[in-house]
Design a protein around this motif. Structure first.
Motif, PDB file in Angstrom:
ATOM      1  N   VAL A 253       1.074  -1.354  -0.075  1.00  0.00           N
ATOM      2  CA  VAL A 253      -0.039   0.129   0.170  1.00  0.00           C
ATOM      3  C   VAL A 253       1.080   0.954  -0.090  1.00  0.00           C
ATOM      4  CG1 VAL A 253      -1.778   1.108   1.571  1.00  0.00           C
ATOM      5  CG2 VAL A 253      -1.531  -0.964   1.222  1.00  0.00           C
ATOM      6  N   GLY A 254       0.036   2.013  -0.792  1.00  0.00           N
ATOM      7  CA  GLY A 254       1.178   3.520  -0.574  1.00  0.00           C
ATOM      8  C   GLY A 254       2.408   3.654  -1.571  1.00  0.00           C
ATOM      9  N   TYR A 255       3.300   2.588  -2.143  1.00  0.00           N
ATOM     10  CA  TYR A 255       4.107   2.457  -2.596  1.00  0.00           C
ATOM     11  C   TYR A 255       4.854   3.433  -3.287  1.00  0.00           C
ATOM     12  CZ  TYR A 255       1.383   1.002  -6.668  1.00  0.00           C
ATOM     13  OH  TYR A 255      -0.137   0.787  -7.263  1.00  0.00           O
ATOM     14  N   SER A 256       4.005   4.909  -4.063  1.00  0.00           N
ATOM     15  CA  SER A 256       5.204   5.604  -4.802  1.00  0.00           C
ATOM     16  C   SER A 256       6.080   6.716  -3.875  1.00  0.00           C
ATOM     17  CB  SER A 256       3.797   6.507  -5.526  1.00  0.00           C
ATOM     18  OG  SER A 256       2.775   5.893  -6.634  1.00  0.00           O
ATOM     19  N   ALA A 257       6.852   7.505  -4.233  1.00  0.00           N
ATOM     20  CA  ALA A 257       7.414   7.691  -3.565  1.00  0.00           C
ATOM     21  C   ALA A 257       8.477   8.341  -4.422  1.00  0.00           C
ATOM     22  CB  ALA A 257       8.153   6.774  -2.527  1.00  0.00           C
ATOM     23  N   ASN A 258       8.934   9.329  -3.677  1.00  0.00           N
ATOM     24  CA  ASN A 258      10.120  10.582  -4.123  1.00  0.00           C
ATOM     25  C   ASN A 258      10.647  10.949  -3.237  1.00  0.00           C
ATOM     26  OD1 ASN A 258      10.825  11.654  -5.889  1.00  0.00           O
ATOM     27  ND2 ASN A 258       9.035  12.603  -6.877  1.00  0.00           N
ATOM     28  N   VAL A 259      11.648  11.932  -3.896  1.00  0.00           N
ATOM     29  CA  VAL A 259      12.531  12.544  -3.203  1.00  0.00           C
ATOM     30  C   VAL A 259      12.770  13.896  -3.950  1.00  0.00           C
ATOM     31  CG1 VAL A 259      13.812  11.080  -1.853  1.00  0.00           C
ATOM     32  CG2 VAL A 259      14.652  11.824  -4.119  1.00  0.00           C
ATOM     33  N   GLY A 260      13.621  14.749  -2.977  1.00  0.00           N
ATOM     34  CA  GLY A 260      13.786  16.307  -3.466  1.00  0.00           C
ATOM     35  C   GLY A 260      14.614  16.036  -4.484  1.00  0.00           C
ATOM     36  N   ASP A 261      16.299  15.801  -4.088  1.00  0.00           N
ATOM     37  CA  ASP A 261      17.342  14.937  -5.124  1.00  0.00           C
ATOM     38  C   ASP A 261      17.637  14.515  -4.683  1.00  0.00           C
ATOM     39  OD1 ASP A 261      17.957  18.021  -5.416  1.00  0.00           O
ATOM     40  OD2 ASP A 261      18.215  17.932  -3.443  1.00  0.00           O
ATOM     41  N   LEU A 262      17.986  13.355  -6.329  1.00  0.00           N
ATOM     42  CA  LEU A 262      18.865  11.459  -5.990  1.00  0.00           C
ATOM     43  C   LEU A 262      20.278  11.599  -5.748  1.00  0.00           C
ATOM     44  CD1 LEU A 262      16.909  10.802  -9.865  1.00  0.00           C
ATOM     45  CD2 LEU A 262      16.490  10.693  -7.295  1.00  0.00           C
ATOM     46  N   ALA A 263      20.921  13.292  -5.386  1.00  0.00           N
ATOM     47  CA  ALA A 263      22.403  13.249  -5.119  1.00  0.00           C
ATOM     48  C   ALA A 263      22.264  14.384  -3.729  1.00  0.00           C
ATOM     49  CB  ALA A 263      22.894  13.473  -6.466  1.00  0.00           C
ATOM     50  N   GLY A 264      23.672  13.793  -3.039  1.00  0.00           N
ATOM     51  CA  GLY A 264      24.115  15.043  -1.745  1.00  0.00           C
ATOM     52  C   GLY A 264      25.433  14.283  -1.894  1.00  0.00           C
ATOM     53  N   ASP A 265      25.676  15.179  -0.503  1.00  0.00           N
ATOM     54  CA  ASP A 265      27.246  15.036  -0.109  1.00  0.00           C
ATOM     55  C   ASP A 265      27.554  14.132  -0.190  1.00  0.00           C
ATOM     56  OD1 ASP A 265      29.783  15.881   0.195  1.00  0.00           O
ATOM     57  OD2 ASP A 265      29.239  16.620   2.169  1.00  0.00           O
ATOM     58  N   ARG A 266      28.110  13.162  -1.094  1.00  0.00           N
ATOM     59  CA  ARG A 266      29.186  12.034  -1.894  1.00  0.00           C
ATOM     60  C   ARG A 266      28.028  10.760  -1.043  1.00  0.00           C
ATOM     61  NH1 ARG A 266      32.629  13.562   3.749  1.00  0.00           N
ATOM     62  NH2 ARG A 266      31.413  15.302   3.447  1.00  0.00           N
ATOM     63  N   TYR A 267      26.712  10.946  -2.001  1.00  0.00           N
ATOM     64  CA  TYR A 267      25.985   9.694  -1.599  1.00  0.00           C
ATOM     65  C   TYR A 267      25.212  10.372  -2.880  1.00  0.00           C
ATOM     66  CZ  TYR A 267      21.995  12.649   0.194  1.00  0.00           C
ATOM     67  OH  TYR A 267      21.409  13.856   0.227  1.00  0.00           O
ATOM     68  N   ALA A 268      24.669   9.227  -3.716  1.00  0.00           N
ATOM     69  CA  ALA A 268      23.561   9.168  -4.967  1.00  0.00           C
ATOM     70  C   ALA A 268      22.433   8.154  -4.097  1.00  0.00           C
ATOM     71  CB  ALA A 268      23.853   9.248  -5.841  1.00  0.00           C
ATOM     72  N   LEU A 269      21.308   7.993  -4.345  1.00  0.00           N
ATOM     73  CA  LEU A 269      19.841   8.105  -4.676  1.00  0.00           C
ATOM     74  C   LEU A 269      19.645   6.866  -6.062  1.00  0.00           C
ATOM     75  CD1 LEU A 269      17.583  10.203  -2.640  1.00  0.00           C
ATOM     76  CD2 LEU A 269      19.684   8.413  -1.584  1.00  0.00           C
ATOM     77  N   LEU A 270      19.447   5.556  -6.047  1.00  0.00           N
ATOM     78  CA  LEU A 270      19.955   4.662  -7.214  1.00  0.00           C
ATOM     79  C   LEU A 270      18.204   4.181  -7.518  1.00  0.00           C
ATOM     80  CD1 LEU A 270      22.434   2.435  -8.213  1.00  0.00           C
ATOM     81  CD2 LEU A 270      22.173   4.825  -7.891  1.00  0.00           C
TER      82      LEU A 270
END
Length: 415
Positions: free
Chosen positions: A283-300
């Protein structure tokens, strides 16, 4: 806790699913030291079984495609060449080998437990250090050069691990978005999926096991079903709709089978079907973030954004994100300047936006009206087929370059 860790890794990856395995393999092929920490133990159940042909390019790039092709038959994976759609007795389909964009036109429908384990084992064979049963509980910056991850094992023991960069491939676990408070509303209504694997018992000689079947509920246009056949006579079956569409049933199993019974053609096709595992609900599986990367990290992949399962875009976005992020990680590790917003977030989200607009058009019926139109033009069909095959980043395709306008114009013509 096992003490055999390096004092410093180039990259630590959170999650050993498709994005994590692909990213790890790519980094190892570039000679980097990589640790992948995974909370679960493989194999483990997951949905998202119908791959898109664009995936094959990224698996080849990571040196994982040969392993998939060699083991597909023995693991019950099903050759896939397209998608079929059914609505109130109307049938239509897209052949992914007849598409606008260059690239593979076929792929597989996979059992994710086996598929994910296959990719993780392939990454490990290339030198990725994968540790299972480790949960990331904190993210720290000890100095201007390093990142620390605090991990707990299943006995509750903790350890700090050091690296120069972190890739979050934790999927629905969304580790860094939660730890760093990155999550934002997805913009989609809250929807529910009820699903299981079945022994399908399909005897209809006209049923094409080489395609995913997407069926629309006969009276509720925003409720739809997936049927993903595997080569061993089993299949993945699910139903998706807004949460209120399931309010009258008490269990996930009742929600699934009652909705199947509502659709005459689908229930006839599955007259001999039987569930072979528990019906689950998400339930409620859709998701988002403001930015996909930051200081020394990235989201895949899903760690950054998940849309909807209707067009099976999840694994494609995950692999595309890994393929896009790794060259930038390598540049940053070598001391080059990287603009993560311009070079990663924006280009990745262009394709995600294309998928998003097709998802929105599916649920408001515009895309359903397009694909079930009897006057469908071949050239337009090939352009749409490309997107359904995963090529949502092909700027040569007018339905990628100007998705919103093209979809709206086409829907008005078809109406």
């Amino acid at each position: 806790m096992n003490k055999d860790f390096l004092p410093l890794y180039d990259v630590i990856i959170i999650g050993a699913g498709p994005a994590g395995a692909c990213a790890g393999a790519l980094l190892r092929r570039a000679g980097k030291t990589v640790l992948c920490v995974e909370k679960a133990h493989f194999p483990r159940f997951s949905i998202g079984e119908s791959l898109l042909p664009h995936c094959m390019e990224f698996l080849a790039e990571a040196g994982l495609l040969d392993r998939l092709e060699q083991q597909a038959d023995s693991l019950g994976f099903q050759f896939k060449n397209g998608a079929a759609f059914l609505k109130n007795g109307m049938r239509t389909e897209f052949d992914f080998t007849r598409k606008f964009s260059k690239g593979p036109g076929t792929t597989f429908q996979v059992k994710r437990a086996a598929f994910d384990a296959l990719l993780a084992d392939g990454a490990a064979a290339q030198g990725v250090d994968i540790r299972y049963g480790l949960e990331v509980t904190d993210f720290l910056y000890p100095d201007a050069e390093l990142v620390q991850l605090k991990v707990n094992n299943e006995q509750g023991e903790s350890r700090l691990l050091n690296c120069k960069f972190v890739l979050d491939a934790s999927g629905f676990g969304r580790v860094l978005p939660k730890l760093l408070d990155l999550e934002t509303p997805s913009g989609f209504p809250v929807r529910q999926a009820c699903f299981c694997h079945i022994r399908d018992g399909i005897t209809d000689p006209g049923f094409d096991r080489n395609k995913i079947l997407i069926t629309v509920h006969p009276t509720l246009h925003d409720v739809w079903y997936w049927l993903i056949p595997f080569s061993d006579g089993t299949a993945s079956l699910g139903v998706v709709g807004a949460t209120e569409r399931f309010a009258a049933t008490d269990t996930a199993a009742a929600s699934l089978w009652q909705k199947v019974a509502d659709e005459a053609d689908l229930s006839l096709l599955l007259a001999n079907a039987e569930a072979i595992n528990e019906v689950r609900s998400l339930v409620g599986y859709s998701a988002n973030v403001g930015d996909l990367a930051g200081d020394r990290y990235a989201l895949l992949g899903n760690a950054g954004e998940f849309l909807d399962p209707v067009f099976s875009s999840g694994v494609t976005i995950a692999l595309r994100s890994a393929s896009t992020a790794v060259p930038l990680v390598l540049k940053q590790l070598s001391g080059e300047a990287v603009d993560w917003n311009a070079q990663y977030t924006k280009p990745l989200r262009h394709g995600i936006s294309t998928f998003r607009q097709f998802v929105e058009a599916w649920y408001d019926s515009r895309f359903q009206n397009i694909i079930f139109n009897e006057q469908r033009q071949e050239q337009v069909s090939q352009m749409i087929s490309s997107i359904l095959a995963g090529y949502a980043w092909d700027q040569q395709n007018p339905y990628v370059a100007d998705t919103k306008k093209r979809l709206q114009t086409l829907s008005e013509i078809c109406a």
